[in-house]
Design a protein around this motif. Structure first.
Motif, PDB file in Angstrom:
ATOM      1  N   UNK A   6     -14.427  -5.403   4.637  1.00 62.08           N
ATOM      2  CA  UNK A   6     -14.248  -4.794   5.968  1.00 62.08           C
ATOM      3  C   UNK A   6     -13.128  -5.499   6.737  1.00 62.08           C
ATOM      4  N   UNK A   7     -13.080  -6.839   6.643  1.00 59.18           N
ATOM      5  CA  UNK A   7     -12.023  -7.585   7.320  1.00 59.18           C
ATOM      6  C   UNK A   7     -10.657  -7.291   6.720  1.00 59.18           C
ATOM      7  N   UNK A   8     -10.591  -7.148   5.398  1.00 57.54           N
ATOM      8  CA  UNK A   8      -9.323  -6.804   4.745  1.00 57.54           C
ATOM      9  C   UNK A   8      -8.867  -5.400   5.160  1.00 57.54           C
ATOM     10  N   UNK A   9      -9.808  -4.456   5.261  1.00 61.87           N
ATOM     11  CA  UNK A   9      -9.468  -3.105   5.716  1.00 61.87           C
ATOM     12  C   UNK A   9      -8.875  -3.176   7.121  1.00 61.87           C
ATOM     13  N   UNK A  10      -9.526  -3.926   8.020  1.00 63.94           N
ATOM     14  CA  UNK A  10      -9.009  -4.078   9.381  1.00 63.94           C
ATOM     15  C   UNK A  10      -7.610  -4.677   9.397  1.00 63.94           C
ATOM     16  N   UNK A  11      -7.377  -5.666   8.548  1.00 61.53           N
ATOM     17  CA  UNK A  11      -6.055  -6.308   8.469  1.00 61.53           C
ATOM     18  C   UNK A  11      -4.998  -5.300   7.998  1.00 61.53           C
ATOM     19  N   UNK A  12      -5.307  -4.556   6.938  1.00 61.99           N
ATOM     20  CA  UNK A  12      -4.341  -3.589   6.404  1.00 61.99           C
ATOM     21  C   UNK A  12      -4.072  -2.479   7.422  1.00 61.99           C
ATOM     22  N   UNK A  13      -5.108  -1.982   8.095  1.00 62.88           N
ATOM     23  CA  UNK A  13      -4.904  -0.935   9.103  1.00 62.88           C
ATOM     24  C   UNK A  13      -4.023  -1.433  10.247  1.00 62.88           C
ATOM     25  N   UNK A  14      -4.209  -2.702  10.642  1.00 57.30           N
ATOM     26  CA  UNK A  14      -3.347  -3.281  11.682  1.00 57.30           C
ATOM     27  C   UNK A  14      -1.898  -3.323  11.197  1.00 57.30           C
ATOM     28  N   UNK A  15      -1.684  -3.762   9.950  1.00 52.23           N
ATOM     29  CA  UNK A  15      -0.321  -3.846   9.398  1.00 52.23           C
ATOM     30  C   UNK A  15       0.311  -2.451   9.368  1.00 52.23           C
ATOM     31  N   UNK A  16      -0.459  -1.445   8.962  1.00 49.77           N
ATOM     32  CA  UNK A  16       0.061  -0.080   8.904  1.00 49.77           C
ATOM     33  C   UNK A  16       0.381   0.452  10.300  1.00 49.77           C
ATOM     34  N   UNK A  17      -0.496   0.159  11.258  1.00 50.33           N
ATOM     35  CA  UNK A  17      -0.256   0.607  12.639  1.00 50.33           C
ATOM     36  C   UNK A  17       1.021  -0.014  13.209  1.00 50.33           C
ATOM     37  N   UNK A  18       1.269  -1.275  12.863  1.00 45.95           N
ATOM     38  CA  UNK A  18       2.471  -1.975  13.330  1.00 45.95           C
ATOM     39  C   UNK A  18       3.695  -1.633  12.482  1.00 45.95           C
ATOM     40  N   UNK A  19       3.503  -0.770  11.471  1.00 45.32           N
ATOM     41  CA  UNK A  19       4.569  -0.374  10.551  1.00 45.32           C
ATOM     42  C   UNK A  19       5.196  -1.581   9.858  1.00 45.32           C
ATOM     43  N   UNK A  20       4.318  -2.483   9.428  1.00 41.13           N
ATOM     44  CA  UNK A  20       4.741  -3.683   8.713  1.00 41.13           C
ATOM     45  C   UNK A  20       4.333  -3.574   7.246  1.00 41.13           C
ATOM     46  N   UNK A  21       4.966  -4.376   6.422  1.00 38.50           N
ATOM     47  CA  UNK A  21       4.625  -4.467   5.010  1.00 38.50           C
ATOM     48  C   UNK A  21       3.141  -4.825   4.876  1.00 38.50           C
TER      49      UNK A  21
END
Length: 192
Positions: A118-133
């Motif tokens: 769940x924490x990894x999902x949150x991290x990846x969604x944040x990266x995608x929202x910020x348009x980061x790698x």
């Protein structure tokens, strides 16, 4: 790829065993963790005293899966991060490298593995929202704002500030990084 995966698994098992051996050499017992009946783990060994339990890393048999994480994100997770988090159950393990001190993060139990995902999902969604790698964390450093991550496309290990792009390449691969680590046996000073 299979050779690299096998080497990463071997490096994780060797490093965790070295940590336990050095801990025992220094303190004459297994590492300790505060006992919590609500948070069981296959890592728990025996009672040390009224508050503490001895623990040691244990190999996941069989390894857990990242399929639900990949489905939730519609993303193929880099094999090195999958192998990293599905090799052992363990408490966080302190380590040091040429860059400084860190804590390797692991799942303590199957329930903790679900929380980790769940924490990894949150991290990846944040990266995608910020348009980061897309990166996936696996360790924290002494600086609360900096974590160590694996870049999902390349498998490279990077230092990254929370919410920011990775800023410093640490290693070409997680396999190489784990091989470079030294266990960090820090003893808390006794207080009354």
């Amino acid at each position: 790829m299979k050779t690299t995966d096998t080497q990463l698994t071997a490096n994780i098992l060797t490093f965790s065993q070295r940590y336990v051996e050095q801990y025992q050499e220094k303190l004459q017992h297994l590492p300790l963790v505060e006992h919590d009946e609500q948070w069981p783990s296959p890592c728990l060994q025996n009672k040390f005293d009224e508050k503490l339990m001895c623990w040691q890393p244990v190999e996941m048999q069989p390894a857990l899966s990242f399929a639900n994480l990949e489905d939730a994100l519609d993303l193929v997770i880099h094999p090195s991060i999958v192998h990293y988090f599905t090799t052992i159950f363990s408490e966080n393990i302190p380590a040091s490298c040429s860059e400084g001190h860190l804590q390797l993060l692991f799942a303590w139990s199957e329930d903790d593995f679900a929380r980790l995902q769940e924490n990894l999902i949150g991290h990846v969604l944040m990266k995608q929202k910020l348009k980061q790698t897309v990166t996936l964390f696996f360790a924290v450093t002494d600086d609360d704002n900096i974590m160590l991550t694996v870049e999902n496309e390349s498998g490279e290990v990077w230092a990254e500030r929370v919410g920011c792009k990775p800023h410093k390449k640490i290693a070409d691969s997680l396999t190489d990084f784990i091989a470079s680590l030294q266990p960090d046996i820090y003893i808390e000073p006794e207080t009354d």
